[in-house]
Design a protein around this motif. Sequence first.
Motif, PDB file in Angstrom:
ATOM      1  N   GLY A  56       0.789  -1.228   0.000  1.00  0.00           N
ATOM      2  CA  GLY A  56       0.000   0.000   0.000  1.00  0.00           C
ATOM      3  C   GLY A  56       0.813   1.265   0.000  1.00  0.00           C
ATOM      4  O   GLY A  56       0.275   2.352   0.202  1.00  0.00           O
ATOM      5  N   LYS A 101      -5.840  -4.931  -4.657  1.00  0.00           N
ATOM      6  CA  LYS A 101      -6.069  -4.193  -3.414  1.00  0.00           C
ATOM      7  C   LYS A 101      -6.709  -5.103  -2.362  1.00  0.00           C
ATOM      8  O   LYS A 101      -6.374  -5.047  -1.176  1.00  0.00           O
ATOM      9  CB  LYS A 101      -6.964  -2.973  -3.673  1.00  0.00           C
ATOM     10  N   SER A 102      -7.621  -5.947  -2.821  1.00  0.00           N
ATOM     11  CA  SER A 102      -8.281  -6.868  -1.898  1.00  0.00           C
ATOM     12  C   SER A 102      -7.291  -7.891  -1.356  1.00  0.00           C
ATOM     13  O   SER A 102      -7.306  -8.217  -0.166  1.00  0.00           O
ATOM     14  CB  SER A 102      -9.442  -7.578  -2.602  1.00  0.00           C
ATOM     15  N   LYS A 105      -5.098  -6.462   1.298  1.00  0.00           N
ATOM     16  CA  LYS A 105      -5.779  -6.320   2.591  1.00  0.00           C
ATOM     17  C   LYS A 105      -6.154  -7.670   3.196  1.00  0.00           C
ATOM     18  O   LYS A 105      -6.794  -7.744   4.237  1.00  0.00           O
ATOM     19  CB  LYS A 105      -7.040  -5.466   2.420  1.00  0.00           C
ATOM     20  N   ASN A 107      -8.198  -9.789   1.878  1.00  0.00           N
ATOM     21  CA  ASN A 107      -9.589 -10.115   1.564  1.00  0.00           C
ATOM     22  C   ASN A 107      -9.630 -10.875   0.237  1.00  0.00           C
ATOM     23  O   ASN A 107      -9.949 -10.312  -0.819  1.00  0.00           O
ATOM     24  CB  ASN A 107     -10.428  -8.834   1.483  1.00  0.00           C
TER      25      ASN A 107
END
Length: 201
Positions: A56, A101-102, A105, A107
Amino acid sequence: RITLTFDKKGLPYVALVLALAFVLTLCTVRSYAEQPIVPFGSRITVFATDGNAVNGDVKLTNQSGYARVAETSLKRDLRKAGKYKIADAGISDSLKREALKSLAKGNSKKAVAAVKKFGIDYIVHVSLSDHEADLNDFKTYTSSNTVMVQIVSTRTGEYVFDDMISAKALGGTREEAIRLAVQKAAAKIVPLIMGEEDEDE
């Protein structure tokens, strides 16, 4: 007290039976060990990013040339193996960024949702470490590179593999050493996916 007696004439047959049982056991263990992580015939999409992007620190649109080298090398090796279908057509950069991005994180299920409609069975995500190369005593460059490999099943949303692979390479320039180390690390991924032993280990 129980006493076991053997007919000497039968000993060769007993030895043969024991030898066959041993061979069958070895074959069973080897067969189990070589089961592919990703079943043959699966549709796979491949994403490669820089490590700092996954953490990130920078925008995911800033994919370095080395990340592209890793992604291209891995896709080429997968196609060469002929066991999987590379399913990238139609997946936009925005959907890839959403999936990445998931994953960053943790996810994985949200990442799956972003690409599942394209009929993909597994997401293979490769994240590169910092790109460094040092001048050695022979006035060439040595690069050590570690890549994180994550494989996610779109059926369950679970990680079927999550580990790191390292490689080292020499090059006449800093860029060549890094590129070769990235390619060497990427080359280890396909045998791993297919359940084959790494010959370098």
